[in-house]
Design a protein around this motif. Structure first.
Motif, PDB file in Angstrom:
ATOM      1  N   THR A  33       0.844  -1.166   0.015  1.00 28.55           N
ATOM      2  CA  THR A  33       0.129   0.037  -0.082  1.00 28.55           C
ATOM      3  C   THR A  33       1.024   1.270  -0.198  1.00 28.55           C
ATOM      4  N   HIS A  67      -0.733  -0.746  -9.726  1.00 30.41           N
ATOM      5  CA  HIS A  67      -1.486   0.363  -8.789  1.00 30.41           C
ATOM      6  C   HIS A  67      -0.947   1.578  -9.214  1.00 30.41           C
ATOM      7  N   GLY A 117      -3.641   4.064 -10.914  1.00 32.98           N
ATOM      8  CA  GLY A 117      -4.254   5.287 -10.295  1.00 32.98           C
ATOM      9  C   GLY A 117      -3.722   6.487 -10.699  1.00 32.98           C
ATOM     10  N   PHE A 142      -7.706   8.299  -1.385  1.00 32.27           N
ATOM     11  CA  PHE A 142      -8.316   7.561  -2.360  1.00 32.27           C
ATOM     12  C   PHE A 142      -7.411   6.427  -2.612  1.00 32.27           C
ATOM     13  N   GLN A 143      -6.099   6.506  -2.898  1.00 33.44           N
ATOM     14  CA  GLN A 143      -5.288   5.518  -3.267  1.00 33.44           C
ATOM     15  C   GLN A 143      -4.972   4.513  -2.310  1.00 33.44           C
ATOM     16  N   TRP A 164      -8.113   2.369  -1.653  1.00 31.07           N
ATOM     17  CA  TRP A 164      -8.224   1.454  -2.820  1.00 31.07           C
ATOM     18  C   TRP A 164      -7.296   0.288  -2.707  1.00 31.07           C
ATOM     19  N   THR A 165      -5.684   0.763  -2.672  1.00 29.63           N
ATOM     20  CA  THR A 165      -4.757  -0.363  -2.458  1.00 29.63           C
ATOM     21  C   THR A 165      -5.054  -1.100  -1.215  1.00 29.63           C
ATOM     22  N   ASN A 192      -7.620  -2.066   0.396  1.00 27.01           N
ATOM     23  CA  ASN A 192      -9.005  -2.998   0.553  1.00 27.01           C
ATOM     24  C   ASN A 192      -8.823  -3.811  -1.059  1.00 27.01           C
ATOM     25  N   ASP A 193      -7.873  -3.756  -1.597  1.00 26.52           N
ATOM     26  CA  ASP A 193      -7.653  -4.546  -3.068  1.00 26.52           C
ATOM     27  C   ASP A 193      -7.595  -5.934  -2.834  1.00 26.52           C
TER      28      ASP A 193
END
Length: 385
Positions: A185, A253, A257, A309-310, A313-314, A316-317
């Motif tokens: 992350t 990622h 992104g 945001f990033q 996203w990463t 919870n990916d």
């Protein structure tokens, strides 16, 4: 008079009510998830989370372990269902036993008959189970080698436990999965910010041929589903030698992104005062000095907004991690560990899933609340001139 500047709108009450309704609608699933994370697996499967404080009627399967008596041509088993080992786990000795509400002879319909009713069984005998749990089972076959199955329905008191959290936090490899998640992350958040900041400054304040086409391309990439690029990108990684690795998932990622990062930062930088930049150029500052000394400090709200945001996203990916990380469990991130190890192939243990959700969102919540004051400012970038 409502349109006069400085006056309060008469529809303020409607706005307040709408906000309250939206907050409640967002909170209801979260509360349900929290309640489910403390419930027993069997109770979750038969009742909704808002019924958690109420007793739950559950079906129990047990062996008839009572005394066996020979009576003529029949074998008779007498006993109490609450003495069976299967029932002792749900109703330990010394606790109040609830009344038996119904019973059955097959697992397909465990509540087919009311308590106290005498019914025929499949062996040519009869079965009766009373409300207090006592039963009489008769059969033409000797039941000593294989005691018959009984099915009863009884109300179980509400049960709340931390066993789900113990399973998640104490699971083998969960600590390594947490470290792997941070390893994925943090670089996957920092790398696209560094690249996008340079690109956004160039698209906002530097004149060069094709700038408009590049901006249009960035906007177009925002609507491209990442699922379309997973297989081609993995093939490219295999060809250049990085394959399934942490470097590969960082670059994946980063690529996914960058369009949003460039679009968000460019809109923010365009809205910065032109006089400041022109004054710096008059004083002899280079583009790199303007970027590092003026643009970056002023663009911190937009940088923090994208970072939130990033990071979310990463963190919870699951899909990208399954594709670009090695299949060995030493490289699993938390989402993969929860999905493949704790839940298994069927994924039916909702209590563990709910507990795992709250454990996994602890770090994202910390990041969000520590940087939320920049979120709105960054999202409104360029909206007001």
């Amino acid at each position: 008079m409502d349109n006069i500047a400085g006056t309060k709108s008469s529809l303020t009450w409607a706005v307040n009510i709408s906000v309250v309704v939206l907050v409640v609608l967002w909170l209801i699933p979260t509360i349900g998830l929290l309640v489910s994370s403390f419930r027993d697996r069997d109770q979750i499967s038969v009742s909704a989370w808002w019924q958690a404080p109420l007793p739950v009627e559950q079906a129990y399967r047990l062996r008839a372990e009572g005394d066996i008596i020979r009576s003529g041509d029949l074998w008779v088993i007498e006993g109490n269902v609450f003495s069976a080992s299967e029932m002792a786990e749900a109703f330990p000795e010394g606790t109040d036993h609830p009344p038996i509400s119904a019973f059955g002879t097959t697992g397909r319909d465990p509540g087919a008959y009311a308590a106290g009713e005498e019914v025929p069984n499949r062996d040519g005998g009869t079965l009766v189970i009373n409300e207090d749990g006592s039963y009489v089972f008769t059969t033409n076959e000797d039941p000593s080698e294989r005691p018959p199955r009984l099915y009863v329905m009884a109300e179980t008191p509400p049960e709340f436990t931390t066993a789900n959290y113990d399973t998640v936090l104490g699971g083998d490899g969960m600590g390594q999965a947490f470290i792997n998640t941070l390893t994925v992350t943090i670089p996957a958040t920092v790398i696209p910010i560094l690249i996008a900041a340079f690109a956004a400054y160039a698209l906002a304040w530097m004149d060069f041929p094709g700038r408009g086409l590049l901006i249009a391309a960035v906007v177009g990439l925002l609507v491209v589903p990442l699922q379309l690029a997973l297989v081609p990108l993995l093939s490219l990684h295999q060809q250049i030698g990085i394959g399934q690795s942490f470097v590969g998932i960082w670059l994946a990622h980063t690529g996914f992104g960058l369009p949003l990062a460039i679009y968000l930062l460019r809109n923010y930088m365009v809205g910065l005062p032109r006089d400041i930049i022109e004054s710096a150029k008059v004083d002899g500052a280079t583009d790199f000095q303007i970027f590092t000394k003026i643009i970056l400090p002023l663009s911190f709200p937009a940088l923090a907004s994208f970072a939130i945001f990033q990071f979310l996203w990463t963190w919870n990916d699951l899909l990208v991690a399954k594709v670009f990380l090695p299949s060995s469990d030493e490289s699993w991130v938390m989402t993969v560990r929860i999905a493949d190890d704790l839940l298994g192939s069927r994924g039916g243990d909702w209590g563990i899933l709910a507990a795992a959700a709250f454990v996994s969102i602890a770090v994202p919540l910390l990041v969000f609340f520590s940087m939320q004051r920049y979120l709105v400012r960054g999202l409104l970038a360029g909206s007001v001139k």
